[in-house]
Design a protein around this motif. Sequence first.
Motif, mmCIF file in Angstrom:
data_model
loop_
_atom_site.group_PDB
_atom_site.id
_atom_site.type_symbol
_atom_site.label_atom_id
_atom_site.label_comp_id
_atom_site.label_asym_id
_atom_site.label_seq_id
_atom_site.Cartn_x
_atom_site.Cartn_y
_atom_site.Cartn_z
ATOM 1 N N VAL A 82 0.702 -1.354 -0.074
ATOM 2 C CA VAL A 82 0.331 -0.071 0.082
ATOM 3 C C VAL A 82 1.017 1.106 -0.167
ATOM 4 O O VAL A 82 1.806 1.591 0.505
ATOM 5 N N ARG A 83 0.925 2.109 -1.060
ATOM 6 C CA ARG A 83 1.652 2.885 -0.857
ATOM 7 C C ARG A 83 0.283 4.602 -0.536
ATOM 8 O O ARG A 83 -0.376 4.551 -0.938
ATOM 9 N N PHE A 84 0.823 5.347 -0.168
ATOM 10 C CA PHE A 84 0.347 6.675 0.366
ATOM 11 C C PHE A 84 1.526 7.982 0.317
ATOM 12 O O PHE A 84 2.490 8.024 0.767
ATOM 13 N N ALA A 85 0.304 8.839 0.124
ATOM 14 C CA ALA A 85 1.046 10.219 1.018
ATOM 15 C C ALA A 85 0.889 10.810 1.969
ATOM 16 O O ALA A 85 -1.395 10.534 1.235
ATOM 17 N N LEU A 86 0.576 11.965 2.073
ATOM 18 C CA LEU A 86 0.068 12.320 3.681
ATOM 19 C C LEU A 86 -0.236 14.355 2.723
ATOM 20 O O LEU A 86 0.974 14.609 3.317
ATOM 21 N N PHE A 87 -0.750 14.465 3.557
ATOM 22 C CA PHE A 87 -1.280 16.370 3.545
ATOM 23 C C PHE A 87 -1.627 16.271 5.009
ATOM 24 O O PHE A 87 -2.448 16.212 5.487
ATOM 25 N N GLY A 88 -0.442 17.202 6.077
ATOM 26 C CA GLY A 88 -1.184 17.161 7.457
ATOM 27 C C GLY A 88 -1.488 18.636 7.457
ATOM 28 O O GLY A 88 -0.709 19.912 6.637
ATOM 29 N N MET A 89 -1.815 19.276 8.603
ATOM 30 C CA MET A 89 -3.065 20.467 8.934
ATOM 31 C C MET A 89 -2.404 20.460 9.833
ATOM 32 O O MET A 89 -2.237 20.226 11.274
ATOM 33 N N GLY A 90 -1.966 21.748 10.545
ATOM 34 C CA GLY A 90 -1.631 22.285 12.325
ATOM 35 C C GLY A 90 -1.970 23.857 11.980
ATOM 36 O O GLY A 90 -1.653 24.718 11.450
ATOM 37 N N ASP A 91 -1.409 24.035 13.130
ATOM 38 C CA ASP A 91 -0.878 25.549 13.249
ATOM 39 C C ASP A 91 0.810 25.475 14.313
ATOM 40 O O ASP A 91 0.872 24.997 15.125
ATOM 41 N N SER A 92 1.569 25.980 13.711
ATOM 42 C CA SER A 92 2.425 25.702 13.990
ATOM 43 C C SER A 92 2.787 27.144 15.514
ATOM 44 O O SER A 92 4.256 26.816 16.224
ATOM 45 N N VAL A 93 2.287 27.863 15.988
ATOM 46 C CA VAL A 93 1.950 28.631 17.249
ATOM 47 C C VAL A 93 2.145 26.997 18.777
ATOM 48 O O VAL A 93 1.855 27.559 19.360
ATOM 49 N N TYR A 94 1.612 26.107 18.611
ATOM 50 C CA TYR A 94 2.168 24.645 19.081
ATOM 51 C C TYR A 94 2.719 24.146 19.112
ATOM 52 O O TYR A 94 3.084 23.864 17.718
ATOM 53 N N GLU A 95 3.334 23.012 20.552
ATOM 54 C CA GLU A 95 4.515 22.255 20.433
ATOM 55 C C GLU A 95 3.834 21.004 19.576
ATOM 56 O O GLU A 95 5.007 20.751 18.715
ATOM 57 N N THR A 96 2.814 20.786 19.358
ATOM 58 C CA THR A 96 2.691 19.332 18.934
ATOM 59 C C THR A 96 2.125 20.202 16.820
ATOM 60 O O THR A 96 1.298 19.152 16.574
ATOM 61 N N PHE A 97 2.878 20.720 16.539
ATOM 62 C CA PHE A 97 2.381 21.144 14.878
ATOM 63 C C PHE A 97 2.458 19.806 14.026
ATOM 64 O O PHE A 97 2.867 19.254 14.352
ATOM 65 N N ASN A 98 1.100 19.504 13.520
ATOM 66 C CA ASN A 98 1.335 18.842 12.080
ATOM 67 C C ASN A 98 1.395 17.376 13.198
ATOM 68 O O ASN A 98 1.498 16.569 12.418
ATOM 69 N N ARG A 99 1.108 16.914 14.621
ATOM 70 C CA ARG A 99 1.224 15.785 15.215
ATOM 71 C C ARG A 99 -0.015 15.056 14.409
ATOM 72 O O ARG A 99 0.237 13.306 14.331
ATOM 73 N N GLY A 100 -0.822 15.037 14.556
ATOM 74 C CA GLY A 100 -2.025 14.584 13.875
ATOM 75 C C GLY A 100 -1.935 13.287 12.532
ATOM 76 O O GLY A 100 -1.322 12.230 12.784
ATOM 77 N N GLY A 101 -0.791 14.406 12.008
ATOM 78 C CA GLY A 101 -1.002 13.723 10.395
ATOM 79 C C GLY A 101 -0.060 12.761 10.305
ATOM 80 O O GLY A 101 1.143 11.286 9.650
ATOM 81 N N GLU A 102 1.004 13.058 11.396
ATOM 82 C CA GLU A 102 2.601 12.416 11.670
ATOM 83 C C GLU A 102 2.276 11.325 12.459
ATOM 84 O O GLU A 102 3.156 10.099 11.826
ATOM 85 N N ILE A 103 1.510 10.518 13.053
ATOM 86 C CA ILE A 103 0.480 9.210 13.906
ATOM 87 C C ILE A 103 0.134 8.980 13.332
ATOM 88 O O ILE A 103 0.030 8.182 12.536
ATOM 89 N N MET A 104 -0.493 8.871 12.252
ATOM 90 C CA MET A 104 -1.303 8.803 10.737
ATOM 91 C C MET A 104 -0.042 7.882 10.172
ATOM 92 O O MET A 104 -0.803 6.575 9.852
ATOM 93 N N ALA A 105 0.862 8.237 9.863
ATOM 94 C CA ALA A 105 1.960 8.226 8.620
ATOM 95 C C ALA A 105 2.654 6.798 9.600
ATOM 96 O O ALA A 105 2.756 5.831 8.745
#
Length: 147
Positions: A82-105
């Motif tokens: 299975v191949r996938f590409a990921l587009f994550g969304m977040g806000d860099s004012v938070y320390e956990t910037f884009n962590r949701g996409g990273e967790i999924m990947a």
Amino acid sequence: MAVVILYGSEAGNAESVAEHLADVLSGQDVSLYDMMEFDPGDLDADDFHIVVCSTYGDGELPTGAAPFFDALDEDEPDLDGVRFALFGMGDSVYETFNRGGEIMAEKLISLGAVQVGEHARHDDSGPIKVKDQAEEWAKKIAAEFLS
């Protein structure tokens, strides 16, 4: 090859981006699914997957991605091929910037899937509009992996 776009959203922003990506890639055989309604057992190595995932709260997955993630975690399907590409969304004012996409990947990779292309990380505090970044990213992904 079919393109399967999966999105996990909290407030609807990832859904809106996923719909825009479906329009951008309309020359392909594209289908669009909310992760809340997609069975991980339907991930097919013959398809190309695009995952759009926002980040919620303290760097967690959005509510819309949780059932999909939980099913992956519980069932542990073999995603070899299975191949996938990921587009994550977040806000860099938070320390956990884009962590949701990273967790999924990380979860998909741990089950054998291969992430391809740039892991896009949109910054809601940045100057670039999310749909503009998503469109540019999708065109690169299409040129490299869908031609």
